[in-house]
Design a protein around this motif. Structure first.
Motif, PDB file in Angstrom:
ATOM      1  N   ALA A 246       0.833  -1.208   0.000  1.00 55.53           N
ATOM      2  CA  ALA A 246       0.000   0.000   0.000  1.00 55.53           C
ATOM      3  C   ALA A 246       0.864   1.253   0.000  1.00 55.53           C
ATOM      4  O   ALA A 246       0.550   2.238  -0.683  1.00 55.53           O
ATOM      5  N   VAL A 247       1.963   1.210   0.734  1.00 57.80           N
ATOM      6  CA  VAL A 247       2.894   2.348   0.747  1.00 57.80           C
ATOM      7  C   VAL A 247       3.490   2.564  -0.639  1.00 57.80           C
ATOM      8  O   VAL A 247       3.620   3.707  -1.115  1.00 57.80           O
ATOM      9  N   MET A 248       3.850   1.464  -1.314  1.00 60.17           N
ATOM     10  CA  MET A 248       4.402   1.584  -2.662  1.00 60.17           C
ATOM     11  C   MET A 248       3.366   2.148  -3.639  1.00 60.17           C
ATOM     12  O   MET A 248       3.696   3.004  -4.479  1.00 60.17           O
ATOM     13  N   TYR A 249       2.118   1.707  -3.521  1.00 57.65           N
ATOM     14  CA  TYR A 249       1.064   2.257  -4.389  1.00 57.65           C
ATOM     15  C   TYR A 249       0.857   3.743  -4.097  1.00 57.65           C
ATOM     16  O   TYR A 249       0.609   4.540  -5.005  1.00 57.65           O
ATOM     17  N   PHE A 250       0.947   4.112  -2.835  1.00 54.33           N
ATOM     18  CA  PHE A 250       0.769   5.510  -2.435  1.00 54.33           C
ATOM     19  C   PHE A 250       1.852   6.390  -3.047  1.00 54.33           C
ATOM     20  O   PHE A 250       1.611   7.539  -3.419  1.00 54.33           O
ATOM     21  N   ILE A 251       3.064   5.828  -3.173  1.00 59.52           N
ATOM     22  CA  ILE A 251       4.183   6.591  -3.743  1.00 59.52           C
ATOM     23  C   ILE A 251       4.127   6.607  -5.268  1.00 59.52           C
ATOM     24  O   ILE A 251       4.284   7.652  -5.908  1.00 59.52           O
TER      25      ILE A 251
ATOM     26  N   SER B 283      -3.896  18.263   0.911  1.00 58.13           N
ATOM     27  CA  SER B 283      -3.898  18.415   2.370  1.00 58.13           C
ATOM     28  C   SER B 283      -3.601  17.071   3.031  1.00 58.13           C
ATOM     29  O   SER B 283      -3.610  16.014   2.375  1.00 58.13           O
ATOM     30  N   VAL B 284      -3.359  17.127   4.322  1.00 56.25           N
ATOM     31  CA  VAL B 284      -3.070  15.892   5.070  1.00 56.25           C
ATOM     32  C   VAL B 284      -4.243  14.934   4.990  1.00 56.25           C
ATOM     33  O   VAL B 284      -4.074  13.715   4.797  1.00 56.25           O
ATOM     34  N   SER B 285      -5.437  15.446   5.136  1.00 57.21           N
ATOM     35  CA  SER B 285      -6.626  14.585   5.082  1.00 57.21           C
ATOM     36  C   SER B 285      -6.799  13.952   3.703  1.00 57.21           C
ATOM     37  O   SER B 285      -7.196  12.787   3.581  1.00 57.21           O
ATOM     38  N   ASP B 286      -6.493  14.719   2.643  1.00 56.16           N
ATOM     39  CA  ASP B 286      -6.603  14.167   1.285  1.00 56.16           C
ATOM     40  C   ASP B 286      -5.565  13.066   1.066  1.00 56.16           C
ATOM     41  O   ASP B 286      -5.855  12.039   0.430  1.00 56.16           O
ATOM     42  N   ASN B 287      -4.349  13.295   1.563  1.00 53.87           N
ATOM     43  CA  ASN B 287      -3.309  12.271   1.438  1.00 53.87           C
ATOM     44  C   ASN B 287      -3.669  11.030   2.248  1.00 53.87           C
ATOM     45  O   ASN B 287      -3.416   9.892   1.817  1.00 53.87           O
ATOM     46  N   PHE B 288      -4.268  11.248   3.409  1.00 54.58           N
ATOM     47  CA  PHE B 288      -4.705  10.102   4.217  1.00 54.58           C
ATOM     48  C   PHE B 288      -5.786   9.321   3.493  1.00 54.58           C
ATOM     49  O   PHE B 288      -5.792   8.084   3.502  1.00 54.58           O
TER      50      PHE B 288
ATOM     51  N   ALA C 154      -6.151   9.161   0.278  1.00 52.38           N
ATOM     52  CA  ALA C 154      -5.488   8.477  -0.841  1.00 52.38           C
ATOM     53  C   ALA C 154      -4.788   7.208  -0.354  1.00 52.38           C
ATOM     54  O   ALA C 154      -4.832   6.168  -1.022  1.00 52.38           O
ATOM     55  N   PHE C 155      -4.144   7.292   0.824  1.00 51.63           N
ATOM     56  CA  PHE C 155      -3.478   6.101   1.365  1.00 51.63           C
ATOM     57  C   PHE C 155      -4.495   5.019   1.715  1.00 51.63           C
ATOM     58  O   PHE C 155      -4.236   3.820   1.510  1.00 51.63           O
ATOM     59  N   SER C 156      -5.645   5.415   2.248  1.00 48.49           N
ATOM     60  CA  SER C 156      -6.690   4.441   2.570  1.00 48.49           C
ATOM     61  C   SER C 156      -7.149   3.707   1.305  1.00 48.49           C
ATOM     62  O   SER C 156      -7.372   2.487   1.330  1.00 48.49           O
ATOM     63  N   GLU C 157      -7.276   4.444   0.199  1.00 46.26           N
ATOM     64  CA  GLU C 157      -7.668   3.806  -1.053  1.00 46.26           C
ATOM     65  C   GLU C 157      -6.566   2.877  -1.566  1.00 46.26           C
ATOM     66  O   GLU C 157      -6.861   1.802  -2.123  1.00 46.26           O
TER      67      GLU C 157
END
Length: 373
Positions: free
Chosen positions: A290-295, A312-317, A319-322
């Protein structure tokens, strides 16, 4: 095996000396302390010198038995033959019941069939630490809750014996016979005597000696595994199986593919004995992917999903959840199709999907194996 069994105990004592004082000379003559007892016979007073055995773990473990010419009593004197006496079993039982010092006794090749060394009416069993019973016949022996720590049961015949709850920490168990032996709740410590010595030899780059000691350790763990399986102690046998295969791995070349594969199997599944390790590996793989997909980024109906410094932090969070959701779907090979990999994410997704299908199959095998026991 490169060395004969008769030499094994001597080798281990030499090797493990760096770990603890257990391998100091068990039956040394103490020149500083001389215990004696004055006994009166009618008008004559006679001085009886008591055994000068000194325990490696403290002067409080003294022996008050009468000493022979060597300064040691019959039981602590290695030169006293115990294999030629027909009533040696009865003598040892009486010595134990009278409160004699059993630590460090040397009873090699003795006929101790049916011996009863169960300490009645006490919470603890007899303390036979540092004792040497090399090649003794202890068939059908009763040794419940006894302590054989730092001693030797090398090539001892214990078939049909009861060693339930005995402590065998750092005891030499090479060649021990455990057919139909009750071994419930025995304690062997975290490492065998030979195993500890083998690790020391390996660090000193003495490869030949290390290989021999690891081979001995593998044999001991195999005997313990077979004995526990025969008794229906499958949890215990699983632990011994892991140790047996670990000792086999130590005998492989250090940087070989075979050794690396063996280590991976241990890490991922505990050699097929630990479903929890498979689950932990799965969770780690899902999160890392998931971290690799996030990057590297993925797509959702043509819209990019991933880390962005402009978000924003919430948007990045979010995105990481997805990305975490996509990682779970990929790991389980569900493939819903709502998210698709792009760029380097494709390589990550391919690796995760392949590893995921293999890991799920591995978990099923390990779980079923544990449950059927």
């Amino acid at each position: 095996m490169s060395n004969c069994y008769e030499c094994a105990h001597m080798k281990v004592v030499e090797s493990v000396s760096d770990l603890s004082p257990i391998n100091t000379q068990d039956n040394s003559i103490n020149t500083d302390i001389n215990f004696s007892t004055n006994m009166s016979f009618g008008d004559t007073e006679q001085t009886v010198v008591t055994c000068q055995y000194m325990d490696p773990f403290g002067k409080e473990y003294v022996c008050l038995a009468a000493a022979g010419e060597s300064g040691l009593c019959f039981w602590h004197d290695e030169s006293e033959a115990k294999d030629q006496s027909d009533d040696i079993k009865k003598k040892l039982e009486e010595f134990a019941q009278s409160g004699g010092q059993l630590r460090g006794i040397i009873v090699k090749r003795a006929h101790l069939r049916d011996i009863n060394l169960v300490k009645g009416g006490a919470g603890d069993g007899y303390d036979l630490s540092n004792a040497n019973f090399y090649r003794s016949d202890m068939t059908n022996a009763h040794l419940f809750n006894a302590k054989f720590d730092n001693g030797s049961l090398m090539k001892v015949d214990l078939h049909d014996a009861n060693i339930h709850c005995t402590s065998l920490t750092n005891c030499n168990l090479l060649g021990i016979k455990l057919t139909n032996t009750k071994i419930d709740n025995i304690k062997i410590g975290t490492m065998l005597q030979q195993e500890a010595a083998g690790r020391i030899a390996e660090r000193r780059r003495n490869k030949e000696k290390a290989l021999d000691l690891f081979e001995q350790s593998e044999e001991i763990y195999r005997d313990l595994r077979k004995a526990s399986e025969a008794q229906g102690l499958y949890t215990m046998s699983g632990c011994f199986l892991q140790k047996e295969l670990t000792m086999r791995r130590y005998q492989m070349p250090m940087f070989s593919a075979e050794r690396a594969m063996s280590k991976m199997v241990e890490l991922f599944s505990g050699y097929g004995e630990s479903p929890a390790r498979v689950v932990c590996f799965s969770l780690v793989l899902i999160v890392l992917s998931a971290v690799m997909y996030f990057i590297t980024g993925i797509e959702f109906f043509g819209e990019g999903v991933g880390y962005s410094a402009d978000q924003s932090v919430s948007d990045n969070f979010q995105a990481f959840s997805e990305c975490l959701y996509y990682s779970i779907v990929t790991f389980t090979t569900l493939g819903y199709g709502d998210y698709i990999p792009i760029g380097m994410s494709r390589l990550v997704a391919a690796i995760e999907a392949f590893t995921g299908s293999f890991t799920i199959a591995l978990f099923v095998v390990v779980f079923v194996k544990k449950m059927t026991r």
